[in-house]
Design an enzyme around this catalytic site. Structure first.
Site, mmCIF file in Angstrom:
data_model
loop_
_atom_site.group_PDB
_atom_site.id
_atom_site.type_symbol
_atom_site.label_atom_id
_atom_site.label_comp_id
_atom_site.label_asym_id
_atom_site.label_seq_id
_atom_site.Cartn_x
_atom_site.Cartn_y
_atom_site.Cartn_z
ATOM 1 N N MET A 121 0.849 -1.190 0.000
ATOM 2 C CA MET A 121 0.000 0.000 0.000
ATOM 3 C C MET A 121 0.890 1.247 0.000
ATOM 4 S SD MET A 121 -3.258 -1.080 0.428
ATOM 5 C CE MET A 121 -4.128 0.279 1.155
ATOM 6 N N SER A 127 -1.602 3.485 -8.227
ATOM 7 C CA SER A 127 -2.661 4.162 -8.991
ATOM 8 C C SER A 127 -2.152 5.459 -9.607
ATOM 9 C CB SER A 127 -3.880 4.423 -8.111
ATOM 10 O OG SER A 127 -4.435 3.200 -7.680
ATOM 11 N N GLU A 166 -5.757 -2.489 -9.268
ATOM 12 C CA GLU A 166 -6.212 -3.507 -8.304
ATOM 13 C C GLU A 166 -6.101 -4.908 -8.912
ATOM 14 O OE1 GLU A 166 -6.603 -2.593 -5.314
ATOM 15 O OE2 GLU A 166 -7.076 -0.447 -5.468
ATOM 16 N N ALA A 167 -4.989 -5.156 -9.598
ATOM 17 C CA ALA A 167 -4.786 -6.408 -10.325
ATOM 18 C C ALA A 167 -4.713 -7.628 -9.415
ATOM 19 C CB ALA A 167 -3.518 -6.319 -11.180
#
Length: 192
Positions: free
Chosen positions: A11, A16, A88-89
């Site tokens: 994270m 993104s 979000e793969a």
């Protein structure tokens, strides 16, 4: 030559943001990227890819049942697709990762995927497992632990800020629920 790329990290490493910047670069050159994001993650709105620094873009949703190859083939009927990007793969299925290889190999379209490698218990997500195995190129995006070392793991915390040791693998959240840590601090949090 088209390739399948897996950009992975914990994270808060800017996955993104990097995807949105790459999409912008394609558009700036008059090219057309086709973006996907997981339907499971609607924190920033349905069909939105958003970064913590405020960038966002519309995207097509995928669920475990979505045929990504078919979706791209249908999109090609409306015009050229110069690149496929997936946020979000980690939430992809094995079959969907195979479909991404088909987009790369048969349609000759580059595919850039972005996601977490492991969950809060240190286990691979299904999508990540197959992307690590089948992608042409792996790229690690880096962030740091509170100690200054490279963060490679993530923990989930409860409402009191205590590390969660059990629970569903897929649970959406941001900085309020997840903390990126180095392996040492991950082990101290989860196994002590």
């Amino acid at each position: 030559m088209a390739k399948l790329y897996f950009n992975y990290s914990t994270m808060n490493a800017g996955k993104s943001t990097t995807l949105l910047q790459s999409s912008f670069n394609y558009q700036e050159r008059g090219m057309r990227p086709f973006l996907f994001t997981a339907a499971l993650d609607d924190r920033y709105g349905v069909g939105k890819i958003a970064s913590r620094i405020g960038l966002q873009a519309d995207a097509s949703l995928f669920t475990p049942q979505t045929d990504l190859l078919k979706a791209v083939e249908e999109e090609l009927e409306t015009g050229p697709v110069d690149c496929v990007m997936v946020d979000e793969a980690q939430f992809l299925t094995r079959d969907q990762v195979f479909q991404l290889t088909e987009i790369t190999d048969k349609l000759k379209i580059p595919v850039l995927t972005y996601g977490l490698r492991t969950d809060f218990q240190g286990n691979l997500f299904e999508g990540s497992q197959y992307l690590l195995a089948w992608a042409d190129e792996l790229r690690e995006l880096k962030t740091i632990c509170h100690c200054g070392k490279k963060a490679t793991m993530v923990i989930r915390v409860d409402a009191d800020g205590k590390p969660a040791k059990e629970g569903a693998q897929k649970e959406i959240g941001g900085n309020d629920r997840y903390i990126a840590l180095c392996r040492l601090h991950f082990k101290e949090s989860v196994y002590s």
